[in-house]
Design an enzyme around this catalytic site. Structure first.
Site, mmCIF file in Angstrom:
data_model
loop_
_atom_site.group_PDB
_atom_site.id
_atom_site.type_symbol
_atom_site.label_atom_id
_atom_site.label_comp_id
_atom_site.label_asym_id
_atom_site.label_seq_id
_atom_site.Cartn_x
_atom_site.Cartn_y
_atom_site.Cartn_z
ATOM 1 N N ASN A 123 -30.621 18.459 9.643
ATOM 2 C CA ASN A 123 -30.386 18.790 11.057
ATOM 3 C C ASN A 123 -31.681 18.902 11.829
ATOM 4 O O ASN A 123 -32.725 19.234 11.269
ATOM 5 C CB ASN A 123 -29.578 20.083 11.171
ATOM 6 C CG ASN A 123 -30.466 21.318 11.152
ATOM 7 O OD1 ASN A 123 -30.958 21.774 12.190
ATOM 8 N ND2 ASN A 123 -30.719 21.854 9.970
ATOM 9 N N CYS A 151 -17.034 2.841 -22.101
ATOM 10 C CA CYS A 151 -17.695 2.178 -20.971
ATOM 11 C C CYS A 151 -19.084 1.686 -21.347
ATOM 12 O O CYS A 151 -19.616 0.763 -20.726
ATOM 13 C CB CYS A 151 -17.782 3.115 -19.768
ATOM 14 S SG CYS A 151 -18.914 4.505 -19.988
ATOM 15 N N THR A 168 -34.482 25.340 5.435
ATOM 16 C CA THR A 168 -34.265 23.918 5.151
ATOM 17 C C THR A 168 -35.555 23.182 4.761
ATOM 18 O O THR A 168 -36.650 23.632 5.064
ATOM 19 C CB THR A 168 -33.625 23.241 6.369
ATOM 20 O OG1 THR A 168 -34.423 23.543 7.515
ATOM 21 C CG2 THR A 168 -32.210 23.741 6.595
ATOM 22 N N CYS A 222 -32.305 14.194 -25.786
ATOM 23 C CA CYS A 222 -32.863 14.245 -24.421
ATOM 24 C C CYS A 222 -31.809 14.579 -23.376
ATOM 25 O O CYS A 222 -32.117 15.000 -22.277
ATOM 26 C CB CYS A 222 -33.563 12.942 -24.074
ATOM 27 S SG CYS A 222 -32.435 11.552 -23.818
ATOM 28 N N CYS A 257 -37.724 27.581 9.950
ATOM 29 C CA CYS A 257 -37.221 26.328 10.518
ATOM 30 C C CYS A 257 -38.350 25.311 10.635
ATOM 31 O O CYS A 257 -39.404 25.602 11.193
ATOM 32 C CB CYS A 257 -36.565 26.583 11.869
ATOM 33 S SG CYS A 257 -34.902 27.222 11.657
ATOM 34 N N CYS A 262 -32.184 10.250 -32.486
ATOM 35 C CA CYS A 262 -31.805 11.075 -31.328
ATOM 36 C C CYS A 262 -32.780 12.240 -31.158
ATOM 37 O O CYS A 262 -32.997 13.011 -32.083
ATOM 38 C CB CYS A 262 -30.382 11.602 -31.505
ATOM 39 S SG CYS A 262 -29.848 12.678 -30.164
ATOM 40 N N LYS A 278 -27.213 33.625 14.374
ATOM 41 C CA LYS A 278 -28.073 32.465 14.699
ATOM 42 C C LYS A 278 -29.358 32.973 15.371
ATOM 43 O O LYS A 278 -29.312 33.825 16.260
ATOM 44 C CB LYS A 278 -27.291 31.524 15.606
ATOM 45 C CG LYS A 278 -28.097 30.392 16.202
ATOM 46 C CD LYS A 278 -28.239 29.223 15.273
ATOM 47 C CE LYS A 278 -29.107 28.137 15.925
ATOM 48 N NZ LYS A 278 -29.528 27.106 14.976
ATOM 49 N N CYS A 294 -23.650 5.230 -22.034
ATOM 50 C CA CYS A 294 -24.575 5.986 -22.893
ATOM 51 C C CYS A 294 -25.439 5.017 -23.695
ATOM 52 O O CYS A 294 -26.651 5.192 -23.824
ATOM 53 C CB CYS A 294 -23.807 6.931 -23.815
ATOM 54 S SG CYS A 294 -22.653 6.084 -24.926
ATOM 55 N N CYS A 340 -29.467 4.696 -23.300
ATOM 56 C CA CYS A 340 -30.287 5.076 -24.451
ATOM 57 C C CYS A 340 -31.038 3.864 -25.001
ATOM 58 O O CYS A 340 -32.223 3.937 -25.297
ATOM 59 C CB CYS A 340 -29.399 5.705 -25.523
ATOM 60 S SG CYS A 340 -30.356 6.445 -26.850
ATOM 61 N N PHE A 352 -39.120 32.551 9.461
ATOM 62 C CA PHE A 352 -40.403 31.873 9.258
ATOM 63 C C PHE A 352 -40.144 30.542 8.558
ATOM 64 O O PHE A 352 -40.948 30.081 7.764
ATOM 65 C CB PHE A 352 -41.329 32.717 8.367
ATOM 66 C CG PHE A 352 -41.746 34.027 8.965
ATOM 67 C CD1 PHE A 352 -41.782 34.212 10.344
ATOM 68 C CD2 PHE A 352 -42.139 35.089 8.150
ATOM 69 C CE1 PHE A 352 -42.182 35.427 10.892
ATOM 70 C CE2 PHE A 352 -42.537 36.303 8.692
ATOM 71 C CZ PHE A 352 -42.558 36.469 10.068
ATOM 72 N N LYS A 370 -37.427 35.578 5.918
ATOM 73 C CA LYS A 370 -36.826 34.322 5.447
ATOM 74 C C LYS A 370 -37.916 33.266 5.256
ATOM 75 O O LYS A 370 -38.657 32.939 6.178
ATOM 76 C CB LYS A 370 -35.779 33.821 6.444
ATOM 77 C CG LYS A 370 -35.045 32.580 5.955
ATOM 78 C CD LYS A 370 -33.835 32.282 6.807
ATOM 79 C CE LYS A 370 -33.082 31.069 6.300
ATOM 80 N NZ LYS A 370 -31.907 30.780 7.119
HETATM 81 C C1 LIG Z 1 -27.437 23.063 11.840
HETATM 82 C C2 LIG Z 1 -28.253 24.129 11.176
HETATM 83 C C3 LIG Z 1 -28.902 25.044 11.968
HETATM 84 C C4 LIG Z 1 -29.658 26.044 11.360
HETATM 85 N N1 LIG Z 1 -30.244 26.982 12.146
HETATM 86 C C5 LIG Z 1 -30.940 27.984 11.589
HETATM 87 C C6 LIG Z 1 -31.474 29.024 12.383
HETATM 88 O O1 LIG Z 1 -31.316 29.062 13.603
HETATM 89 N N2 LIG Z 1 -32.153 30.007 11.761
HETATM 90 C C7 LIG Z 1 -32.353 30.020 10.412
HETATM 91 O O2 LIG Z 1 -32.983 30.939 9.892
HETATM 92 N N3 LIG Z 1 -31.832 29.052 9.633
HETATM 93 C C8 LIG Z 1 -31.132 28.049 10.187
HETATM 94 N N4 LIG Z 1 -30.568 27.102 9.387
HETATM 95 C C9 LIG Z 1 -30.785 27.141 7.930
HETATM 96 C C10 LIG Z 1 -29.669 27.898 7.204
HETATM 97 O O3 LIG Z 1 -29.587 29.244 7.615
HETATM 98 C C11 LIG Z 1 -29.895 27.865 5.681
HETATM 99 O O4 LIG Z 1 -31.112 28.489 5.375
HETATM 100 C C12 LIG Z 1 -29.912 26.453 5.113
HETATM 101 O O5 LIG Z 1 -28.970 25.651 5.772
HETATM 102 C C13 LIG Z 1 -29.661 26.420 3.602
HETATM 103 O O6 LIG Z 1 -28.380 26.896 3.277
HETATM 104 P P1 LIG Z 1 -27.135 25.903 2.952
HETATM 105 O O7 LIG Z 1 -27.588 24.951 1.906
HETATM 106 O O8 LIG Z 1 -26.028 26.818 2.540
HETATM 107 O O9 LIG Z 1 -26.826 25.196 4.229
HETATM 108 C C14 LIG Z 1 -29.776 26.092 9.965
HETATM 109 C C15 LIG Z 1 -29.117 25.163 9.169
HETATM 110 C C16 LIG Z 1 -28.340 24.188 9.772
HETATM 111 C C17 LIG Z 1 -27.602 23.202 8.926
#
Ligand SMILES: Cc1cc2nc3c(=O)[nH]c(=O)nc-3n(C[C@H](O)[C@H](O)[C@H](O)COP(=O)(O)O)c2cc1C
Length: 434
Positions: A77, A350, A205, A383, A139, A380, A45, A353, A357, A137, A177
């Site tokens: 989160n 059901c 994220t 698609c 969060c 068709c 972490k 489709c 369509c 780089f 990252k």
């Molecule tokens: C609660 C939570 C806390 C996170 N904290 C960090 C963090 O401290 N540092 C980091 O690089 N990524 C953090 N992430 C991102 C995850 O490392 C990861 O990049 C992201 O969740 C995508 O992967 P997943 O889809 O498997 O969850 C966090 C994600 C979650 C859900």
């Protein structure tokens, strides 16, 4: 039996499954149990600089999106980096690495964008004997407002600058990252490469609001009546992450840059897909938070069985095999023709489709009085909407049919007698291949 051992940046781990930097890797207790469960490595972490403590919210920090069966599809989160003291984390990392020398242990770091801050923390991290560092780089909340995390990841010049400092003051592998909260992921990846990064990892994220509480009229998770955007992850983000991994993997400017893939990985198949797109290993967060550490057992056995079935003796044997088949739209073969096929044995009548369509697509499915659904080949266009809305997996499939001629009236390539077929005029690649 397939060998799952991976050598990522010279760091050996018994399998390609690492836990991503997040709550599962926030402390010694967790990481020891993760290693006992079989995880190949962890990214601890994220550590911050020494100084005022990091204070998290004391209300709900997660929001979510679920499928109809309440399976968690997306997690949101608003958590910060570790709120535990730096020296405690470093001492725990040292002990864990000593006890598990065969597992990868990477330190994730986020400190202010100043050379002195990086110069101060790197020797202390090196003392833990961690196998490498990952620069956070990515969060998108809390720390970004303080000029860190995605605030750095969105400026390629800063990425390059900080990466260069790390390469100067730290002599083990440096992984950068990346944040997905950017228009073109190739730019930050190129900056990391220019800064001499040993690898990139992605994705962190995605900015998100998962729900709005319509009584309180505020986004959730709600802290005292207010909410803020969080970071989205879990199965819902996998398609976005895969595209970004593929973009970097096939970019000639970052050719050969190792990639640690992250984003929605829940099963062995997800991992195999990312590896096929060029990733050297994978990182997992939400799946572990949803199902616990033992989920890795399924990942290991599933990947190993599939590799045996396919005859791949090692990860390297199929890594990147799908990358050359990722192309730009204009190179798709417009002479390729497929048609929908409905298995009458599997159909439950059901009518989804037909509705899809008939109302929104090409009126290519006929419904008889006894609700038998059949495809009108002439209409068709393959698609795939019927396949995607059908509730029975495998009931509707797409069958490749011989290429045909351009129908002058509709401009479509139709299947049929192709003794004197013409190349579709919009298709220079197929013309070139003639
Ligand atoms: C609660 C939570 C806390 C996170 N904290 C960090 C963090 O401290 N540092 C980091 O690089 N990524 C953090 N992430 C991102 C995850 O490392 C990861 O990049 C992201 O969740 C995508 O992967 P997943 O889809 O498997 O969850 C966090 C994600 C979650 C859900």
């Amino acid at each position: 039996m397939a060998d799952l051992t991976t050598e990522f940046l010279g760091i050996t781990s018994p399998n390609p499954f690492w836990l991503a930097s997040a709550p599962p890797t926030d402390k010694e207790y967790n990481v020891r149990r993760a290693f006992e469960a079989g995880w190949g490595g962890v990214v601890w972490k994220t550590l911050g600089a020494e100084g005022p403590p990091v204070v998290n919210v004391n209300g709900p920090r997660y929001g979510a999106i679920w499928g109809a069966d309440r399976r968690l599809l997306g997690l949101n989160n608003i958590e910060l980096i570790t709120d535990r003291p730096l020296d405690v984390n470093l001492a725990e990392m040292t002990r864990v690495k000593k006890d598990y020398p065969d597992r990868a242990l990477i330190a994730s770091i986020m400190v202010p964008c100043e050379e002195a801050a990086w110069k101060a923390i790197l020797p202390r991290v090196a003392e833990t004997n961690a196998d490498g560092i990952e620069l956070n780089f990515g969060c998108p909340h809390g720390m970004a407002e303080r000029g860190m995390g995605s605030a750095v990841g969105q400026v390629p010049e800063y990425i390059q600058m900080v990466t260069e400092w790390c390469k100067q003051y730290y002599d083990r592998p440096v992984i950068v990252k990346l944040t997905p909260n950017i228009t073109d992921i190739r730019h930050p990846a190129r900056a990391a490469h220019a800064g001499n990064a040993d690898a990139v990892s992605l994705i962190n994220t995605i900015n998100s609001i998962t729900s709005v509480n319509l009584d309180a009229m505020a986004p959730e998770p709600m802290i005292g009546g207010k909410g803020t955007h969080g970071g989205y992850c879990g199965p819902a983000v996998k398609p976005i992450a895969m595209n970004m991994v593929a973009e970097i993997s096939r970019d000639p400017q970052t050719a050969g840059l190792p990639i640690s893939a992250i984003g929605g990985i829940t099963t062995w198949r997800d991992a195999a897909e990312f590896i096929a797109l060029g990733a050297g290993n994978v990182q997992v967060c939400t799946a572990a938070m949803t199902y616990g550490f033992k989920v890795v057992e399924e990942m290991i056995s599933g990947l190993s069985d599939w590799m045996d079935e396919k005859g791949y003796a090692s990860i390297e044997e199929f890594r990147g095999m799908a990358t050359p088949n990722v192309t730009d739209w204009q190179y798709l073969d417009l002479n390729y023709v497929a048609k929908a096929r409905i298995s009458q044995d599997d159909c439950i009548k059901c009518g989804r489709c037909f509705a899809a369509c008939e109302d929104t697509s090409h009126q290519a499915i006929a419904m008889s009085a006894d609700r038998t659904f059949t495809v009108k080949d002439d209409e068709c266009v393959a698609c795939n909407l019927c396949v995607n809305v059908c509730p029975i997996e495998g009931c509707i499939t797409m069958e490749e049919v011989p290429v045909g001629q351009v129908d002058e009236r509709t401009g479509r390539v139709v299947s049929g007698d192709y003794s004197n077929w013409t190349v579709h005029p919009n298709n220079p690649s197929a013309a070139a291949a003639q």
